[in-house]
Design an enzyme around this catalytic site. Structure first.
Site, mmCIF file in Angstrom:
data_model
loop_
_atom_site.group_PDB
_atom_site.id
_atom_site.type_symbol
_atom_site.label_atom_id
_atom_site.label_comp_id
_atom_site.label_asym_id
_atom_site.label_seq_id
_atom_site.Cartn_x
_atom_site.Cartn_y
_atom_site.Cartn_z
ATOM 1 N N HIS A 194 0.962 -1.119 0.067
ATOM 2 C CA HIS A 194 -0.109 -0.074 0.046
ATOM 3 C C HIS A 194 0.767 1.285 -0.035
ATOM 4 O O HIS A 194 0.765 2.108 -0.774
ATOM 5 C CB HIS A 194 -0.860 -0.256 1.149
ATOM 6 N N GLU A 195 1.789 1.264 1.010
ATOM 7 C CA GLU A 195 2.780 2.572 0.861
ATOM 8 C C GLU A 195 3.642 2.706 -0.164
ATOM 9 O O GLU A 195 3.912 3.676 -0.718
ATOM 10 C CB GLU A 195 3.588 2.557 2.134
ATOM 11 N N GLU A 222 -5.264 8.237 -2.819
ATOM 12 C CA GLU A 222 -5.197 6.893 -2.176
ATOM 13 C C GLU A 222 -5.218 5.804 -3.548
ATOM 14 O O GLU A 222 -5.332 4.761 -2.957
ATOM 15 C CB GLU A 222 -6.170 6.348 -0.980
#
Length: 699
Positions: A484-485, A513
């Site tokens: 995700h990061e 995001e």
């Protein structure tokens, strides 16, 4: 600690080629930051440089050069803001943290001065209307700069402008205090005897002791000084989730849950002040609420559009979420042999975990054996090499550049295009460090000339457990978090914008995001995992059967998790929305919303939202996670799923999405990338199409 860091570096060398040594420098490669007090000079030089640029802009005719000079001001100021923010959250030296904190406030005050500077505002007005701006990106940059000035209140009468400046400063200070309280005051509960905690997780908790409660025989013997051993469970998010997942004693889980959701109490008052300050600020700016002010520049365009979207989604998911709740409750009743036992919030992680393990025979220790940290870092290299034809190279850091022995630095290198950017990895938890996982910008990318580009520098920060020492391994949820990061990191590293104002994640909140949510899909795909998830002893890739079991386990209660995210989003929007009465009782408001929008009980006396840091960073914007999940799910199905590691998939991701950063209108960006159906018009704003999400969740 040093031994573990050395092991990580040795493992990383096996995955990456190593470049030549670098000369002595300061923190993050800034010479001025060789000492903590260097932050003072860093701010002084930034203020001096920005003042020089203001004077330069005042002499310029309406032209693109005004936009370029303002972007250089932004680049100068953001380098200080971003470096100070990373330092405040990760540096182990208290002097650096304190100097970073002071620098952050000083440069923020100067930023407020710049944002209300009439010379700059008038210059950008003229550049936008008379400057003959030739490119779409330059025209968008001029427009965004003007809007940023107006969001700062520059068009207001002097008295109102002064009040807006005061409120902006107060909001920044309250946000900082809120996050500091989360880090420094997590709360704890002491459990006696220690045997109530499973032996295999006791190493996560601090040993404590007390005088043993004495019976009649012990009381008759004054020489008895036996002490009872216990464990102190800190209520930070990582420790809390571990206890709630693995402790079978329901009373212990109840105590841990209440402790973890009742601290920090100080944030009740901090949040009240923040809500009032944001509300006054928004109304001074002519908006009916802070939510309206925050959402107006985004694709959604209004808080009403977002709230309608969230309420519709809440209604859609409710029936399936209620069915899942009943399934978990009935499982608990069978396990406890109590036909009328209630299902409580402290039961959720424990019984869901038990149900998943029993249904799919997923042993967490077996799963973790395929994910040693060094292999997971190698997995990031597999992604960039397969998708983009690039590689990560570990490069040495100069003296003073790193802030901890665990930190490593990588360059992203393309054989034809050279270095694309630089990334620091700071992956282990430690005392005083930012408690979550995050992507921090240090320097944005921007075009300096036709032949020269300022390369982005970022830091990827996580909090993986270091208790395993040299054999550090991740559970699969940690792998998903890392990916995700990493999606954020790729957005920063691969964008190629003319202006740093648009670099990487500096995009409309609605889509910020999306890359991170998209790369979560990669963490669950067997075709990806088999390339790096290797058994520590045999080197065999993770079995496809195990990955299928992981996915089946993940998909057991999808509506419950989606409902939670909807509740978080509605809570955030409500707290910063219109209020019929003041002051708002946030505890009662959140309790009512939980009862209305989830299937779970609210536990009286708790106030979980006072440790929800997204209220600071994403105030009235948490809904963007759901927008991004919808966009990412559609992108995965339409663009990536057939061949997730192909160069053609990577080219589409990079050339049609990531390279633009915030330089392209987000709705046009999405439609050009995926097709018109990815978004829908609703009530004067834009909402995502939820077809792919409904399919994923089984609605």
């Amino acid at each position: 600690m040093l031994l573990r860091a050395a092991a990580i570096r040795r493992a990383a060398v096996a995955a990456y080629s190593t470049a030549a040594a670098r000369p002595e420098t300061g923190l993050y490669g800034f010479d001025v930051l060789r000492t903590a007090k260097g932050f003072r000079r860093f701010v002084d030089e930034a203020i001096q440089r920005s003042d020089e640029l203001v004077a330069h802009i005042a002499q310029l005719p309406p032209s693109a050069e005004i936009v370029r000079a303002m972007d250089e001001i932004s680049n100068t100021v953001c380098s200080v803001i971003d470096s100070a923010e990373l330092c405040r959250n990760t540096h182990p030296d208290r002097e650096f943290v304190e100097e970073g904190d002071k620098a952050s406030m000083r440069i923020y005050e100067h930023l407020q001065y710049l944002n209300t500077h009439t010379t700059l505002y008038n210059a950008i007005l003229k550049a936008e209307s008379e400057g003959g701006l030739l490119t779409d990106e330059t025209r968008k940059a001029a427009n965004n700069l003007r809007v940023d000035f107006e969001k700062g209140g520059i068009h207001l009468p002097k008295d109102k402008l002064e009040r807006v400046n005061q409120l902006n400063l107060a909001i920044a200070q309250l946000g900082r205090k809120f996050n500091e309280n989360i880090m420094m005051k997590p709360g704890f509960v002491d459990i006696y005897p220690a045997s109530r905690i499973p032996r295999n997780i006791q190493h996560n908790f601090k040993a404590v002791s007390r005088s043993r409660p004495m019976g009649i025989e012990e009381q008759s013997n004054p020489m008895n000084t036996t002490r009872q051993k216990g464990l102190r469970i800190l209520a930070d998010s990582g420790t809390l989730s571990s206890a709630l997942r693995w402790v079978s004693d329901e009373e212990v889980r109840r105590q841990v849950f209440i402790a973890g959701n009742s601290e920090p109490r100080e944030n009740i008052a901090v949040l009240d002040e923040l809500i009032d300050a944001r509300d006054e600020f928004a109304k001074t700016m002519g908006c009916k609420s802070y939510a309206e002010f925050a959402i107006r520049p985004n694709m959604a365009a209004s808080a009403d559009v977002v709230m309608a979207f969230l309420n519709d989604l809440s209604d859609i998911v409710r029936h399936k979420a209620d069915e899942e709740f009943i399934t978990i409750r009935d499982f608990k009743r069978r396990k406890c042999n109590q036909k009328s036992a209630d299902l409580e919030p402290w039961d959720e992680d424990y019984y869901i975990g038990m149900m998943k393990s029993s249904a799919h025979s997923v042993d967490p220790s077996v799963v973790a054996s395929y994910f040693p940290l060094s292999q997971c870092i190698k997995g990031l290299n597999v992604l960039v090499e397969s998708l983009f034809g690039a590689t990560f190279n570990q490069i040495p850091m100069g003296d003073g550049e790193s802030w901890h022995p665990d930190v490593i630095k990588l360059s992203l290198h393309h054989p034809d295009q050279g270095d694309l950017g630089f990334m620091y990895l700071d992956l282990y938890s430690r005392k005083g460090k930012y408690p979550g996982c995050a992507h921090f910008a240090i320097r944005g990318g921007r075009r300096l000339s036709d032949s020269e580009y300022q390369l982005p520098i970022i830091a990827l920060v996580c909090n993986f457990s270091s208790s395993r020492g040299l054999t550090a391994r991740l559970n699969h949820w940690d792998v998903e978090t890392l990916f995700h990061e990493f999606g954020h990191a790729l957005h920063s590293l691969l964008s190629r914008t003319d202006y740093q104002h648009f670099s990487g994640t500096r995009v409309a909140l609605d889509v910020a995001e999306t890359p991170s949510n998209l790369f979560e899909f990669y963490a669950w795909d067997y075709r990806v995992l088999r390339t790096f998830a290797l058994d520590e002893t045999t080197g065999d890739p993770i079995p496809e059967k195990l990955v299928k079991a992981l996915n089946a386990s993940r998909n057991m209660f999808p509506a419950t998790e989606l409902q939670r995210q909807i509740f978080y989003s509605i809570m955030d929007l409500t707290l910063f929305g219109e209020h019929t009465s003041k002051p708002l009782d946030t505890i009662s408001a959140v309790a009512d919303l939980k009862r209305k929008h989830t299937s779970w009980n609210y536990v009286e006396g708790t106030h979980w939202h006072t440790r929800f840091s997204h209220l600071i960073n994403y105030g009235a914007g948490y809904y963007s996670y759901l927008y991004a999940r919808c966009f990412a799910t559609t992108i995965w199905h339409e663009v990536c799923q057939d061949n997730p590691l192909s160069r053609s998939t990577g080219s589409a991701l990079r050339d049609k999405f990531l390279r633009y950063g915030g330089a392209k209108d987000p709705s046009a960006l999405l439609k050009d990338f995926v097709g018109d159906s990815v978004i829908r018009n609703s009530g004067g704003g834009i909402i995502p199409d939820i077809s792919s999400l409904r399919k994923e969740v089984g609605l």
